[in-house]
Structures are given as C-alpha cells and as structure tokens.
Design an enzyme around this catalytic site. Structure first.
Site, PDB file in Angstrom:
ATOM      1  N   CYS A 208       2.510   5.533  -2.005  1.00 56.38           N
ATOM      2  CA  CYS A 208       1.238   5.589  -2.749  1.00 56.38           C
ATOM      3  C   CYS A 208       0.951   6.990  -3.251  1.00 56.38           C
ATOM      4  O   CYS A 208       0.282   7.169  -4.248  1.00 56.38           O
ATOM      5  CB  CYS A 208       0.109   5.114  -1.856  1.00 56.38           C
TER       6      CYS A 208
ATOM      7  N   GLU B 288      -0.159   1.733 -12.095  1.00 55.47           N
ATOM      8  CA  GLU B 288       0.696   2.056 -10.952  1.00 55.47           C
ATOM      9  C   GLU B 288       1.885   1.095 -10.948  1.00 55.47           C
ATOM     10  O   GLU B 288       1.707  -0.123 -10.939  1.00 55.47           O
ATOM     11  CB  GLU B 288      -0.079   1.904  -9.640  1.00 55.47           C
TER      12      GLU B 288
ATOM     13  N   LYS C 285      -2.944  -7.601  10.595  1.00 51.56           N
ATOM     14  CA  LYS C 285      -2.150  -8.491   9.740  1.00 51.56           C
ATOM     15  C   LYS C 285      -1.181  -7.596   8.985  1.00 51.56           C
ATOM     16  O   LYS C 285      -1.521  -6.975   7.987  1.00 51.56           O
ATOM     17  CB  LYS C 285      -3.063  -9.233   8.757  1.00 51.56           C
TER      18      LYS C 285
ATOM     19  N   GLU D 161      -7.532   2.503   1.711  1.00 49.45           N
ATOM     20  CA  GLU D 161      -6.551   3.408   1.089  1.00 49.45           C
ATOM     21  C   GLU D 161      -5.776   2.569   0.087  1.00 49.45           C
ATOM     22  O   GLU D 161      -5.078   1.630   0.474  1.00 49.45           O
ATOM     23  CB  GLU D 161      -5.607   3.987   2.141  1.00 49.45           C
TER      24      GLU D 161
HETATM   25  P1  NAD Z   1      -1.069  -5.586  -1.178  1.00 56.61           P
HETATM   26  O1  NAD Z   1      -2.464  -5.236  -1.528  1.00 56.61           O
HETATM   27  O2  NAD Z   1      -0.383  -6.616  -1.973  1.00 56.61           O
HETATM   28  O3  NAD Z   1      -0.977  -6.100   0.332  1.00 56.61           O
HETATM   29  C1  NAD Z   1      -1.452  -5.309   1.405  1.00 56.61           C
HETATM   30  C2  NAD Z   1      -1.839  -6.229   2.542  1.00 56.61           C
HETATM   31  O4  NAD Z   1      -2.968  -7.005   2.144  1.00 56.61           O
HETATM   32  C3  NAD Z   1      -0.767  -7.237   2.928  1.00 56.61           C
HETATM   33  O5  NAD Z   1      -0.758  -7.369   4.331  1.00 56.61           O
HETATM   34  C4  NAD Z   1      -1.237  -8.510   2.267  1.00 56.61           C
HETATM   35  O6  NAD Z   1      -0.774  -9.686   2.891  1.00 56.61           O
HETATM   36  C5  NAD Z   1      -2.729  -8.375   2.418  1.00 56.61           C
HETATM   37  N1  NAD Z   1      -3.549  -9.150   1.486  1.00 56.61           N
HETATM   38  C6  NAD Z   1      -3.259  -9.482   0.206  1.00 56.61           C
HETATM   39  N2  NAD Z   1      -4.295 -10.171  -0.333  1.00 56.61           N
HETATM   40  C7  NAD Z   1      -5.239 -10.263   0.629  1.00 56.61           C
HETATM   41  C8  NAD Z   1      -6.540 -10.864   0.680  1.00 56.61           C
HETATM   42  N3  NAD Z   1      -7.075 -11.480  -0.365  1.00 56.61           N
HETATM   43  N4  NAD Z   1      -7.236 -10.778   1.831  1.00 56.61           N
HETATM   44  C9  NAD Z   1      -6.723 -10.135   2.900  1.00 56.61           C
HETATM   45  N5  NAD Z   1      -5.502  -9.572   2.916  1.00 56.61           N
HETATM   46  C10 NAD Z   1      -4.771  -9.617   1.782  1.00 56.61           C
HETATM   47  O7  NAD Z   1      -0.278  -4.212  -1.171  1.00 56.61           O
HETATM   48  P2  NAD Z   1       1.294  -4.001  -0.955  1.00 56.61           P
HETATM   49  O8  NAD Z   1       1.990  -4.522  -2.163  1.00 56.61           O
HETATM   50  O9  NAD Z   1       1.665  -4.501   0.388  1.00 56.61           O
HETATM   51  O10 NAD Z   1       1.406  -2.407  -0.930  1.00 56.61           O
HETATM   52  C11 NAD Z   1       1.543  -1.617  -2.061  1.00 56.61           C
HETATM   53  C12 NAD Z   1       0.213  -1.055  -2.512  1.00 56.61           C
HETATM   54  O11 NAD Z   1      -0.389  -0.342  -1.449  1.00 56.61           O
HETATM   55  C13 NAD Z   1       0.318  -0.052  -3.645  1.00 56.61           C
HETATM   56  O12 NAD Z   1      -0.722  -0.266  -4.567  1.00 56.61           O
HETATM   57  C14 NAD Z   1       0.121   1.284  -2.962  1.00 56.61           C
HETATM   58  O13 NAD Z   1      -0.362   2.308  -3.791  1.00 56.61           O
HETATM   59  C15 NAD Z   1      -0.848   0.928  -1.905  1.00 56.61           C
HETATM   60  N6  NAD Z   1      -0.799   1.900  -0.799  1.00 56.61           N
HETATM   61  C16 NAD Z   1      -1.795   2.838  -0.698  1.00 56.61           C
HETATM   62  C17 NAD Z   1      -1.753   3.797   0.311  1.00 56.61           C
HETATM   63  C18 NAD Z   1      -2.798   4.873   0.434  1.00 56.61           C
HETATM   64  O14 NAD Z   1      -2.771   5.604   1.415  1.00 56.61           O
HETATM   65  N7  NAD Z   1      -3.705   5.018  -0.511  1.00 56.61           N
HETATM   66  C19 NAD Z   1      -0.699   3.785   1.216  1.00 56.61           C
HETATM   67  C20 NAD Z   1       0.308   2.828   1.066  1.00 56.61           C
HETATM   68  C21 NAD Z   1       0.239   1.883   0.058  1.00 56.61           C
HETATM   69  O1  6OD Z   2       0.492  10.031   5.848  1.00 57.14           O
HETATM   70  C1  6OD Z   2      -0.407   9.189   5.934  1.00 57.14           C
HETATM   71  O2  6OD Z   2      -1.268   9.209   6.820  1.00 57.14           O
HETATM   72  C2  6OD Z   2      -0.458   8.118   4.944  1.00 57.14           C
HETATM   73  N1  6OD Z   2      -1.486   7.261   5.040  1.00 57.14           N
HETATM   74  C3  6OD Z   2       0.530   8.021   4.028  1.00 57.14           C
HETATM   75  C4  6OD Z   2       0.550   7.070   3.011  1.00 57.14           C
HETATM   76  C5  6OD Z   2       1.692   6.827   2.350  1.00 57.14           C
HETATM   77  C6  6OD Z   2       1.708   5.883   1.298  1.00 57.14           C
HETATM   78  O3  6OD Z   2       2.682   5.311   0.909  1.00 57.14           O
END
Ligand code: NAD
Ligand code: 6OD
Length: 486
Positions: A288, A390, A178, A254
């Site tokens: 992130c 964040e 998804k 993550e």
């Molecule tokens: P989000 O949590 O809003 O959405 C991520 C995904 O989850 C989307 O596909 C969304 O539709 C889905 N989703 C939302 N609610 C859900 C539920 N209840 N059940 C199942 N699926 C659901 O995140 P975002 O706004 O798309 O991305 C930004 C966030 O992601 C930031 O907090 C960022 O730090 C984090 N992030 C972390 C990493 C990492 O490696 N740690 C990497 C990239 C992004």
């Molecule tokens: O480099 C990666 O494998 C990874 N998961 C990066 C995440 C980036 C976040 O925005």
C-alpha cells in the site's frame, strides 16, 4: 492438501456451514489448501467466546501478566519462525528473503512493541485548585474497548494482521479476526501459538471466509463487535463504515494509496534509483505504501528512467526458494488480470512503455503462475487512468518536473494521502517538502523504514485514524475520567 479451519474459543473447528473454498498457489494455480467458510453461526460463536474471555480470566488479568503473555506470543512466533515463513510463502508466493527479513519478524515485533507501550504509558491527571473549595483530582483510566473485529488483507498478511491484533490484545481487548480469503495460513498458525503459550481461550478467534454476505460482513455487522479495525481497499472501507454505523461503532482504517516518489536532481543518484525501485517493485508492487507515480527533476530525468529500466529488467522471476529469485507472482489470477488490464489501458491512453507491459517469458514450471512484468511508463498526462487509480501491481509512471511548487501540486493531485518518498541531499528542502505533501507518512531518502512507536495511517481516502505506539491506544481503549473531590 492442507485443511484450514476457524479458530474459536481455543479450538480449531470446521464450523457448521458445510461450505469451504480452495486456496490456489500464486506460483502455478494448483490448489494447496481447503478453507472452511464461516457463516453467521461461526461469527456468533467467535463473538461469544471473545465476550466470555473479556468477562473471565483475560478481563481480570493484571497488565503485567498480559504483557508477559504477549512477550510469550512473540517468542512463540520466533520459535516457529520457519513454519510461519513457509505458510506465508505458500499463500503469497513471494521470495523467502522477504518473509524472513521483513514480514515474519514484524509479526513478532508487533506483539513486543505494544506490550512495551501499555507497560510504560502514563495516563493523564489534572488537579483542580482547592482554594475556592472546589478542589478535585481528575485522573484517567484506559479501559479496553471490548471485542474488536479485525479485517485484514492479503498483501502482507501476517504483518498486517498482527499490527492490529498486537495492540488490541495489549490493551486488554479480545479479537475476532477475518484474514483475507487469499491468505488464511498464518492466522491459523497463530492460533496454535496462542494455545501453546497459554493465552486464555476466546481471546484470539479467527473466522475464515469472504467479505460481502460472508464472514467479513457478518463480523462488521455483529452487534457484539465493539469496534472494527480494517486494512484493505478504500471501497471496502466505505462498505464497512456503513456497517459500523449500525450501533455507532468506532473504526480504524488503513486503505489504498497512489503514492508519489519525488526525486530531486541533487539526490544521491544510486540510492534514489534503488529506493524508488524497491518502493515500486517490492512484493511485486503489492504494498500500500508503494510508489506508482514517480516525479523526477528534469536535469536527471532521462538518466533516472534508464537506470530504473535497467534494474526492472534485471529482476529474476522464480519460486520463493529458487536461488537468485527475487521477484514473485501476483496473489491471484484475478489480480493478474486486473493488473494486465491496467497495462493495456496505459497503452490505449498513449503511454510510452519504457519496459514491461505484459507477461514475462518463463521457465516451464512457472507458466501457470500469476506473473507480470515490472512495468514503467512515461508520457502520460496526470488524468490518465494508471496515474489516478491504485493498481497494486509492479508498475509506475515517471514524469519530469521543474521545481518544488510544481511537484508539490502534482504529488497532492490525488484522492489518496498515504505515503511519499522524497530523495534529495538538501535537507532544508526535504523538511519543507514534508510539510507540503499531504500524506500520513513521509520518508526522506528512505522508504518503508519503520519505527513502530510512530503514528501510521493515511489522510484523504487512504484512511481514518492513526495506529502505532501510543496512538494505537486512542483506538483500542476507552479513556475514562475519574474525578475525586479533595
Ligand atoms: P480488500 O478490501 O479487497 O479486502 C480486505 C479484507 O476485507 C479481506 O479480508 C476481505 O475479505 C474483506 N472484505 C471485503 N469486503 C468486505 C465487506 N463488505 N465487509 C467486510 N469485510 C470485507 O483488500 P485486499 O485486496 O485484500 O488488499 C489490497 C488493498 O489493501 C489495497 O487497496 C491496498 O492499498 C490496501 N492496503 C492498505 C494498507 C495501509 O496500510 N493503508 C496496507 C495494506 C493494504
Ligand atoms: O508497517 C506497517 O505497520 C504497515 N501497516 C505496513 C503496511 C504495508 C502495506 O502494504
């Protein structure tokens, strides 16, 4: 306007809900695609296709043949490189060079690296002593976990989705993905590549939609999903963890970060300024691993703030292929409003705005986009909202520090524990600091320099589990022990 459908059992389908939604360009908020919204029926169909593939050709395929197919996927991505770049650029509005040099090549690498891992990794064996008549040979088999639910975000859509799909398929699983509702384009294109290179139907499935009460939630609650891998916000992870508890399914998460950048006075000054600039402002701060808290040793504090300000003020706003443009918009109007509300909050809580803090002046063809200025604050306490939460935008707070103990305490004073970047020429100190900062990933004199064989993930509220290299096998396979009496 482009139509984006689900990809189920090797076929593109609009599904049966009759529902769809629009994707708007981050550059000007015009509608650029209509996306089919999946419901329970589409998730059921995708899970059934994934299960059938496991029970069929894919499940019986020798590892070597699977590895060859994953190499073919990587080559297929490379063959359609320009299409992937265009698709991701349309969804995110980010500069072409970021797509071309970072995000899309990583998509291909994510298949090759994990193909190599499963080809080369040994399994453990223990021999029990035969002298007392109890001799036996134990050896381990790594079996695929089954159907993996992959829930991915919008900030680096292709990189982050394939970072899960690559190892999941390499280990012999099948997936139901998804993608974020903001960035469905490259997940659909990957379906075309899967078909073109001969990945059996049902191995890779995509259902589009939203999170709660939509495709995302239905996937995470579906009893046919054996494990869930998720990248996104920490509070979404909490909701998914509750869903995964039904059926006691495993999760790999993550999640968010509030990462500290630490700059010592003995650093290579220009390299540190450049490194912190990238970590705060690459992808318009929507990374992130990015730095939203910067701690600079007092003797170089004023000089550092001035140098970072100069770089932030020199960014060139523009469309992805505009010559010289190196800075894109935020993903959506909603996210722009969220970031701007943090900008206002910083001022209300007494920040000194070193630069930015609002919407930039723009050419006429850009004014409708989701732009915000790169923003730097000083002067806030560690309890201020923008120092604690964040923001996921192009901004950072900079504070002086006076020694290692103080900066370690500051860096660790957060609910998150994803990454840090440390700048110093004293390598003894750098190693000491790496042990003391409580994060999953420490970069020294670098940032976002990735070796895909290494463990990747966060501590505290930044994640659960580690992926990367052999560590991905821990999540994507079930380790079974076989004991043979000698
Ligand atoms: P989000 O949590 O809003 O959405 C991520 C995904 O989850 C989307 O596909 C969304 O539709 C889905 N989703 C939302 N609610 C859900 C539920 N209840 N059940 C199942 N699926 C659901 O995140 P975002 O706004 O798309 O991305 C930004 C966030 O992601 C930031 O907090 C960022 O730090 C984090 N992030 C972390 C990493 C990492 O490696 N740690 C990497 C990239 C992004
Ligand atoms: O480099 C990666 O494998 C990874 N998961 C990066 C995440 C980036 C976040 O925005």
């Amino acid at each position: 306007m482009r139509q984006i459908d689900h990809f189920i059992a090797g076929q593109f389908t609009a599904g049966t809900t009759g529902k769809s939604f629009e994707k708007r360009s981050p550059l000007d908020n015009t509608a650029i695609a209509r996306i089919a919204e999946g419901g329970r029926a589409e998730v059921d169909a995708a899970v059934a296709a994934a299960r059938a593939a496991l029970d069929g050709e894919w499940g019986r395929m020798p590892t070597a043949a699977r590895v060859d197919l994953l190499y073919a996927v990587a080559d297929g991505i490379t063959r359609r490189f320009d299409d992937f770049v265009e698709a991701e650029m349309a969804d995110t509005g980010q500069p072409a060079h970021v797509m071309e040099h970072v995000f899309i090549p990583r998509g291909a690498a994510n298949f090759k690296v994990f193909a190599d891992v499963v080809k080369n990794v040994p399994t453990e064996a223990f021999r029990m002593d035969t002298t007392d008549g109890k001799g036996a040979l134990n050896y381990a088999i790594r079996a695929p976990k089954g159907v993996i639910g992959v829930i991915s975000p919008w900030n680096a859509p292709f990189l982050l989705m394939t970072w899960k799909v690559g190892p999941a398929l390499a280990c012999g699983n099948t997936v139901v993905v998804k993608p974020s509702e903001e960035t469905p384009n490259t997940a659909a294109l990957l379906g075309e590549v899967m078909n073109a290179v001969g990945i059996p139907e049902g191995v890779y499935n995509v259902v589009n939609g939203f999170g709660p009460e939509s495709a995302g939630e239905y996937i995470t609650r579906h009893p046919g999903i054996d494990a869930i891998t998720f990248t996104g916000e920490t509070r979404t992870g909490t909701a998914i963890m509750k869903a995964a508890a039904e059926g006691t399914r495993d999760v790999s998460f993550e999640m968010g970060g509030k990462n500290a950048g630490i700059v010592f006075a003995d650093c290579d000054f220009d390299a540190a300024v450049e490194g912190i600039f990238r970590s705060a402002f690459l992808n318009t701060g929507q990374v992130c691993l990015g730095t939203e808290r910067v701690y600079v040793e007092r003797p170089i504090f004023d000089r550092f703030v001035a140098a970072l300000k100069a770089k932030a003020e020199a960014v060139r706003f523009g469309r992805p292929r505009d010559s010289g443009a190196d800075y894109g918009p935020l993903i959506s109007r909603e996210h722009q409003q969220k970031v701007l509300s943090y900008y206002r909050r910083a001022v209300e809580e007494g920040a000194t705005v070193v630069t930015g803090g609002g919407i930039p002046e723009l050419a006429d063809d850009l004014v409708e986009g989701n732009w915000v200025q790169p923003t730097i604050w000083t002067g806030l306490s560690e309890t201020a909202t923008v120092v604690r939460e964040e923001i996921f935008g192009p901004c950072c707070h900079i504070r002086p520090f006076d020694g290692e103990d103080e900066v370690v305490a500051l860096a660790n004073d957060t609910d998150y524990g994803l990454a840090t970047t440390i700048w110093t020429t004293n390598l003894t100190r750098a190693h000491r600091m790496a042990e003391r900062v409580d994060v999953g990933i420490t970069w020294i004199n670098s940032w976002f320099l990735r070796d895909l064989r290494t463990a990747f993930g966060g501590s505290k509220q930044s994640g659960i589990g580690r992926e990367g290299g052999v560590h991905s096998l821990e999540f994507y396979t079930e380790l079974r022990n076989v004991c043979v009496k000698l």
